[in-house]
Design an enzyme around this catalytic site. Structure first.
Site, PDB file in Angstrom:
ATOM      1  N   HIS A 108       0.817  -1.219   0.000  1.00 22.25           N
ATOM      2  CA  HIS A 108       0.000   0.000   0.000  1.00 22.25           C
ATOM      3  C   HIS A 108       0.851   1.270   0.000  1.00 22.25           C
ATOM      4  O   HIS A 108       0.309   2.371  -0.050  1.00 22.25           O
ATOM      5  CB  HIS A 108      -0.937   0.032   1.219  1.00 22.25           C
ATOM      6  CG  HIS A 108      -1.999  -1.039   1.177  1.00 22.25           C
ATOM      7  ND1 HIS A 108      -2.890  -1.154   0.142  1.00 22.25           N
ATOM      8  CD2 HIS A 108      -2.281  -2.052   2.040  1.00 22.25           C
ATOM      9  CE1 HIS A 108      -3.698  -2.198   0.368  1.00 22.25           C
ATOM     10  NE2 HIS A 108      -3.340  -2.757   1.507  1.00 22.25           N
ATOM     11  N   ASP A 147      -2.921 -10.377  -2.857  1.00 24.22           N
ATOM     12  CA  ASP A 147      -3.458  -9.951  -1.559  1.00 24.22           C
ATOM     13  C   ASP A 147      -4.934  -9.586  -1.768  1.00 24.22           C
ATOM     14  O   ASP A 147      -5.330  -9.207  -2.865  1.00 24.22           O
ATOM     15  CB  ASP A 147      -2.661  -8.730  -1.088  1.00 24.22           C
ATOM     16  CG  ASP A 147      -2.975  -8.320   0.337  1.00 24.22           C
ATOM     17  OD1 ASP A 147      -2.167  -8.635   1.220  1.00 24.22           O
ATOM     18  OD2 ASP A 147      -4.017  -7.658   0.565  1.00 24.22           O
ATOM     19  N   HIS A 149      -6.461  -7.085  -0.642  1.00 19.97           N
ATOM     20  CA  HIS A 149      -6.589  -5.642  -0.819  1.00 19.97           C
ATOM     21  C   HIS A 149      -5.914  -5.219  -2.117  1.00 19.97           C
ATOM     22  O   HIS A 149      -4.893  -5.784  -2.499  1.00 19.97           O
ATOM     23  CB  HIS A 149      -5.947  -4.904   0.355  1.00 19.97           C
ATOM     24  CG  HIS A 149      -6.533  -5.263   1.684  1.00 19.97           C
ATOM     25  ND1 HIS A 149      -5.962  -6.219   2.503  1.00 19.97           N
ATOM     26  CD2 HIS A 149      -7.643  -4.829   2.327  1.00 19.97           C
ATOM     27  CE1 HIS A 149      -6.705  -6.341   3.594  1.00 19.97           C
ATOM     28  NE2 HIS A 149      -7.736  -5.513   3.515  1.00 19.97           N
ATOM     29  N   ASP A 236      -4.766 -12.728   2.692  1.00 22.57           N
ATOM     30  CA  ASP A 236      -6.023 -12.353   3.336  1.00 22.57           C
ATOM     31  C   ASP A 236      -7.261 -12.674   2.497  1.00 22.57           C
ATOM     32  O   ASP A 236      -8.365 -12.325   2.878  1.00 22.57           O
ATOM     33  CB  ASP A 236      -6.001 -10.880   3.780  1.00 22.57           C
ATOM     34  CG  ASP A 236      -5.122 -10.010   2.910  1.00 22.57           C
ATOM     35  OD1 ASP A 236      -4.773 -10.455   1.798  1.00 22.57           O
ATOM     36  OD2 ASP A 236      -4.795  -8.890   3.332  1.00 22.57           O
TER      37      ASP A 236
HETATM   38 ZN   LIG Z   1      -4.122  -7.159   2.449  1.00 23.49          ZN
END
Ligand SMILES: [Zn+2]
Ligand SMILES: [Zn+2]
Lengths: 441, 558
Positions: A108, A147, A149, A236
């Site tokens: 991120h 991931d 996200h 995740d």
């Molecule tokens: Zn993540």
């Protein structure tokens, strides 16, 4: 013999805060599982000691505000350095692939860093890519982010780079942090379709996960023919993850790894530290090492039958159809994409969830027929507490033409004299030189 | 006064050390029954000495190593409970196994129960094959031994003719393959160990020796004879540990050096780092099977003073030993002969081998000087290649904590300590060619016995507690249990660990005031749903490694 390099760095002495998901305990049970299995005694898996990245490795990617020290701890240097170490081992031919099983994560973290976003300060994969391209004269690299996200940091860093193909499959941004990663974010005008987002519906299982890989990502990679494939191996998407809503199991992750065959995998998120991480990490490691992972079945998966709902299935099929159609189209030319003014301008707001910062950015890329062109960003942070910074960053791409390189330096000289900036940055990736100037008012 | 006895392949050496000096040296043949060699050695040592002056006798024995190498092991079978994870058929188990259901996870929770019918079938399978030594090994049994215990009890009750051992009794190490193999070797050698121990006790009584007797371990520490019965495997590969400690004793505290021990057919390499021998990162291997035994990081080369010199297609290479060196009556030209010819060794007159050396050189179209140089260069090159691998392995030792990554300052040694017959010759050659300090200590021929005599009794305790589940485990086989008290913080956990350590220290016959160092101590919050529901503590304690003392004036530099 085929060899898989492993750096396991659980950072047993580092946490964001004592009860934060990114805490000392996160890889403890993974350690237990992997050590207990006895697989590290096999000569197929070579464990390496971590090392620290250098400041220059970070400067090659980020504008850290106000400086690197303010945005990093030793743990960050080790986490990034571990990926670099495996990269070196890979290119030296000592290993055939590698897994950097490290924390803290990084995907991120964007080019400009005002603080921590989504548990990340610096972007491990981006630092790895730029290091390898510089050191080994590589050009085309693909990053596949698995991931849950959206890998918005990695997307941001390579958004205008036609030589880095970034593919992120993640839970739809309308239902999850960071709220981005939609299909229309396809890369800047100079890097059209070099940024591919596959926003998946909540409830996606192994079946959907693998279908997307096989029907969108695999053909994309084949087409792009990268010299190296890096996997941002977040975990995740697991059906027990507390922060997301997907239904993927360790079998799904292992199978994807086996088929994707990443040269280097770098751990990202994954916060079901007991129910997922020990099994998913083991599955990925075994798959990388070409070992049988079919016995890696988490106890919950034995008990519950995971089934993909029909509407999820339909949605995924539509998404696949969308991408297949889009990728079959004849792309517009770079000139068309840049529009008549031959300049790309973008202004946006960015949110830092961990550090409660709102950043305002104006980006600019100027068209160049011969290279990706100079990138400029003006950024201002707005935080609830602490000092705000107003800065300008200039980035000369690695494969810039000499005219653009020269232009980059001109902009930099001008920027330093312009009124208002607290900080000015120049990244000359071509000559591997990085400058930062603090302007006193 | 400390006595050290090293049982070698052909000879058994003994030394008596008093006040930092070797006051007696003896040598007897090694018999098939090594207890006879020990008896003879002790008799000679005691001649003219008062037995009560001897504080301790330490043996470096090849008993277990020989049993294993000569394949005289009792047959055994493994009952394996792998649970989820790697494919058990791809793991390195040292003997026949049967996979059965039942599983424990990393926290010690039973995630799959056992099925006694399956256990029965597995037992029958082994009994049909005349195997009645059984090992039960369950993944994470150190975190919760209940499944292993249940099966062991069931086997004991229903098959009284079987001997059964649960893997958690042998080791608490996080590595179930090593635990399973460790239990197998323990079970397979325990009987021989018991016999040996009884014989030694009888011998000691007969000779009027009442001092404690210790056995040297592969990691350079010692263990009381009685305790060694529970952990017989710990005594394997003590030879290289003995020589490395001997090299240390002949130099000085804090030395950083490479120790080479060159024998007739093999050469062992070890590292001393600031006075501590380097341990193998993951532990020992027996016949390539991993076992839960800490050992020194020893690298071995099939090359020694008696290695023959072969010419194949006009090229020189080393061949296997065909006998002793030519200069001492052997059949063919060896490395030792070249050392003698070129003046690096004085064990015989160069005149004896002048002709064969010159003849061989002629075949190779070299001058005798060029030929000798080539032999020694090749020998040293092979040593260097092995050393390079050792250094790399050491430099790449994994680190799991920030402080470990930061504390690395790995400077490669520039000192060479040479042991063994041909070592002084090779040492002299090495010092001429390389910018190294080369030491050929006095007593280098009995370095092993010296190392045994001066080895310290050591204890290492890796403690792991889970306060949510109220359990604790350790690396020591059988030492685990329920936490009766709540450990609130790292200080309380350390206190608890220290108590365990001190209890064990009594069994180990440690010197009461021996300093204990904390290797690591960390606490983890178990957070579920943003609530701290417990703590996990990991604490490592150990006695400070090293030796009891250094010999005066034994260091001799080339
Ligand atoms: Zn993540
Ligand atoms: Zn240009």
């Amino acid at each position: 013999m085929f060899k898989t390099g492993l750096i396991f760095f659980p950072a047993f002495d580092w946490a964001i805060s004592p009860t934060h998901p990114e805490r000392e305990e996160r890889l403890l049970y993974t350690r237990d599982q992997i050590f207990e299995e006895g697989i590290l005694d096999q000569r197929k898996i070579v464990e390496y000691t971590p090392r620290l990245a250098e400041e220059k490795d970070i400067q090659r990617v980020h504008f850290c505000v106000p400086n690197i020290a303010a945005q990093t701890t030793t743990a960050h240097f080790i986490s990034a350095g571990s990926a670099l170490k495996l990269g070196d081992a890979l290119l030296a031919g000592a290993i055939d692939n590698g897994f950097s099983l490290v924390r803290p994560p990084g995907h991120h973290a964007m080019r400009v860093v005002h603080g921590n976003r989504g548990f990340c300060n610096i972007n491990n994969e981006a630092i790895l890519v730029e290091y390898l391209r510089k050191k080994y004269q590589l050009r085309k690299i693909a990053i596949v982010d698995t991931d849950v996200h959206h890998g918005d940091g990695t997307q941001d860093i390579f958004y205008h780079d036609p030589d880095v193909l970034f593919i992120s499959m993640h839970q739809d941004g309308r239902t999850l942090y960071p709220g981005t990663g939609f299909v229309d974010e396809v890369g800047g005008p100079g890097a059209y379709l070099k940024n591919i987002n596959i926003p998946l519906p909540p409830g996606t299982t192994d079946k959907g996960f693998l279908k997307v890989w096989r029907e969108i990502i695999r053909p994309l990679l084949k087409d792009f023919a990268p010299e190296l494939v890096i996997n941002s191996a977040g975990q995740d998407n697991h059906f027990t993850d507390p922060l997301a809503n997907m239904q993927v199991s360790s079998q799904g992750y292992a199978q994807l790894t086996e088929e994707l065959k990443p040269d280097l995998a770098v751990l990202e998120g994954g916060y079901a530290i007991e129910t997922a991480l020990p099994y998913v990490n083991l599955g990925i490691l075994l798959a990388l090492a070409g070992q049988d992972y079919s016995y890696v079945v988490e106890p919950q998966a034995q008990k519950q039958q995971i089934k993909q709902e029909l509407q999820v299935e339909r949605y995924i099929d539509k998404l696949i159809a969308y991408w297949q159609k889009k990728l079959a189209e004849i792309p517009p030319s770079k000139e068309e994409l840049f529009s008549s003014k031959l300049i790309y301008k973008n202004s946006r707001h960015l949110y830092y969830d961990t550090d409660n910062i709102r950043e305002q950015q104006q980006e600019e890329v100027s068209y160049c027929p011969d290279c990706p062109g100079v990138y400029q960003v003006i950024s201002q942070s707005d935080r609830a507490s602490g000092r705000n910074y107003y800065l300008k960053g200039i980035s000369i791409p690695l494969y810039a033409c000499s005219a653009c390189q020269e232009k980059g330096y001109e902009i930099w000289e001008r920027a330093k004299k312009e009124k208002g900036y607290d900080l000015c940055y120049l990244q000359d990736k071509k000559n591997d030189q990085y400058f930062r100037e603090e302007i006193r008012r | 006064m400390f006595v050290g006895i090293d049982i070698g392949g052909t000879f058994t050496d003994g030394v008596v050390i008093s006040d930092q000096e070797v006051i007696k040296l003896i040598k007897v043949p090694t018999y098939d029954d090594i207890s006879l060699s020990i008896e003879e050695a002790l008799q000679q040592i005691l001649a003219g000495l008062e037995p009560q002056k001897i504080e301790q006798v330490t043996l470096s024995t090849t008993l277990i190593t020989n049993l294993i190498m000569q394949d005289q092991l009792a047959k055994a079978g493994l009952l394996l409970l792998p649970g989820p994870g790697a494919n058990p058929h791809q793991l390195s188990f040292a003997c026949a196994y049967k996979i059965i259901n039942g599983a424990v996870d990393y926290r010690g929770r039973v995630i799959k129960p056992i099925n006694l019918t399956e256990v029965k079938e597995a037992c029958q399978y082994f009994l049909d094959r005349k195997i009645n030594n059984l090992v039960v090994a369950c993944k994470f049994s150190q975190r919760n031994p209940s499944l292993e215990e249940e099966i062991a009890a069931f086997v004991q009750k229903n098959y009284p003719e079987c001997k059964v051992l649960a893997s958690h009794k042998v080791s608490g190490l996080l590595n179930w393959v090593r635990r399973a193999n460790g239990a197998f070797y323990t079970l397979a050698t325990q009987e021989a160990c018991r016999t040996f121990q009884e014989k030694i006790k009888t011998t000691l009584a007969k000779l009027g020796l009442h001092c404690p007797l210790f056995i040297l371990k592969a990691d350079g520490g010692t263990l009381p004879l009685e305790v060694s019965l529970c952990y017989p495997l710990e005594t394997i590969f003590s030879g290289p540990a003995a020589s490395t400690l001997g090299a240390l004793a002949c130099t000085e505290e804090k030395i950083t050096a490479v120790v080479i021990d060159i024998g007739g057919t093999t050469t062992d390499l070890a590292l001393l780092l600031a006075g501590k021998p380097l341990l193998a990162e993951r532990g020992a291997l027996i016949n390539n099977y991993p076992v839960p035994v800490r050992s020194l990081a020893i690298s071995s080369l099939a090359l020694g003073g008696d290695s023959s010199l072969l010419i194949e297609q006009g090229k020189l290479r080393f061949g296997p030993r065909q006998g002793p060196a030519l200069c001492v009556g052997g059949p063919v030209l060896t490395v030792t002969d070249v050392l003698v010819y070129s003046g690096y060794s004085e064990i015989a007159s160069p005149a004896l081998i002048k002709e064969p050396v010159e003849e061989t050189a002629r075949v190779l179209q070299l001058t005798p000087q060029q030929f000798s140089e080539q032999v020694l260069q090749m020998f040293v090159a092979q040593l260097e290649a092995k050393l390079e691998i050792m250094f790399k392995t050491w430099e790449e030792e994994p680190a799991y904590r920030i402080w470990q990554v930061l504390s690395v300052q790995k400077e490669r040694p520039q000192t060479l300590i040479c042991l063994g017959g041909p070592a002084s010759g090779i040492g002299k050659y090495w010092s001429e060619k390389k910018n190294w300090q080369v030491v050929v200590p006095a007593f280098s021929a009995v370095a092993n016995a010296i190392g045994a005599a001066l080895a310290k009794t050591t204890l290492k305790l890796d403690f792991f507690a889970d306060t949510e589940r109220k359990t604790y485990t350790t690396n020591l086989g059988g030492l685990q249990g329920t936490l009766a008290q709540r450990l609130h913080n790292i200080e309380e956990a350390k206190e608890f660990t220290l108590q365990l350590f001190q209890e064990k220290a009594k069994d180990w016959q440690l010197v009461p005031d021996m300093p204990v160092e904390t290797v690591y101590a960390e606490g983890f919050n178990i957070v579920r749903g943003w609530q701290t529901t417990g703590r996990i503590f990991q604490i490592g304690l150990q006695t400070v490694p090293g030796i009891k003392g250094f010999l005066k004036g034994a260091r001799q530099d080339v």
